[in-house]
Motif scaffolding. Sequence first.
Motif, mmCIF file in Angstrom:
data_model
loop_
_atom_site.group_PDB
_atom_site.id
_atom_site.type_symbol
_atom_site.label_atom_id
_atom_site.label_comp_id
_atom_site.label_asym_id
_atom_site.label_seq_id
_atom_site.Cartn_x
_atom_site.Cartn_y
_atom_site.Cartn_z
ATOM 1 N N ALA A 118 76.028 104.200 44.289
ATOM 2 C CA ALA A 118 74.809 103.729 44.946
ATOM 3 C C ALA A 118 74.196 102.561 44.183
ATOM 4 O O ALA A 118 73.706 101.599 44.783
ATOM 5 C CB ALA A 118 73.804 104.874 45.068
ATOM 6 N N LEU A 119 74.233 102.612 42.855
ATOM 7 C CA LEU A 119 73.686 101.506 42.064
ATOM 8 C C LEU A 119 74.517 100.237 42.220
ATOM 9 O O LEU A 119 73.965 99.133 42.301
ATOM 10 C CB LEU A 119 73.602 101.917 40.595
ATOM 11 N N VAL A 120 75.831 100.393 42.301
ATOM 12 C CA VAL A 120 76.698 99.230 42.507
ATOM 13 C C VAL A 120 76.430 98.609 43.878
ATOM 14 O O VAL A 120 76.313 97.379 44.011
ATOM 15 C CB VAL A 120 78.186 99.622 42.349
ATOM 16 N N LEU B 267 77.549 114.024 41.867
ATOM 17 C CA LEU B 267 76.459 113.101 41.526
ATOM 18 C C LEU B 267 76.897 112.065 40.495
ATOM 19 O O LEU B 267 76.385 110.946 40.486
ATOM 20 C CB LEU B 267 75.245 113.868 41.007
ATOM 21 N N TYR B 268 77.847 112.428 39.642
ATOM 22 C CA TYR B 268 78.361 111.456 38.660
ATOM 23 C C TYR B 268 79.115 110.315 39.343
ATOM 24 O O TYR B 268 79.268 109.243 38.779
ATOM 25 C CB TYR B 268 79.277 112.152 37.649
ATOM 26 N N LEU B 269 79.576 110.553 40.544
ATOM 27 C CA LEU B 269 80.241 109.514 41.317
ATOM 28 C C LEU B 269 79.259 108.779 42.240
ATOM 29 O O LEU B 269 79.287 107.551 42.333
ATOM 30 C CB LEU B 269 81.377 110.123 42.154
#
Length: 72
Positions: free
Chosen positions: A11-13, A4-6
């Motif tokens: 996803a935001l980018v 999830l840290y990746l």
Amino acid sequence: MDILYLLIPLALVLLVIAVAAFVWASRSGQFEDLEGPAYRILMDDDDPRIPRSGPAEGESAAGEEDLKPPRP
């Protein structure tokens, strides 16, 4: 859980890139005329795209031999 840290920053980018592309397209006028290209393909163009040139010197026009009656 570590993935999830990746995935969340990735996803935001991708979201920011998609929003930036949409804003650029709407500001550059990509969505102004949605019906024009659809009608333009149905219009009949009377003007030829390639200009016709006349026969060269000493040559007859294309198909001119077919119009002459045969010689006896």
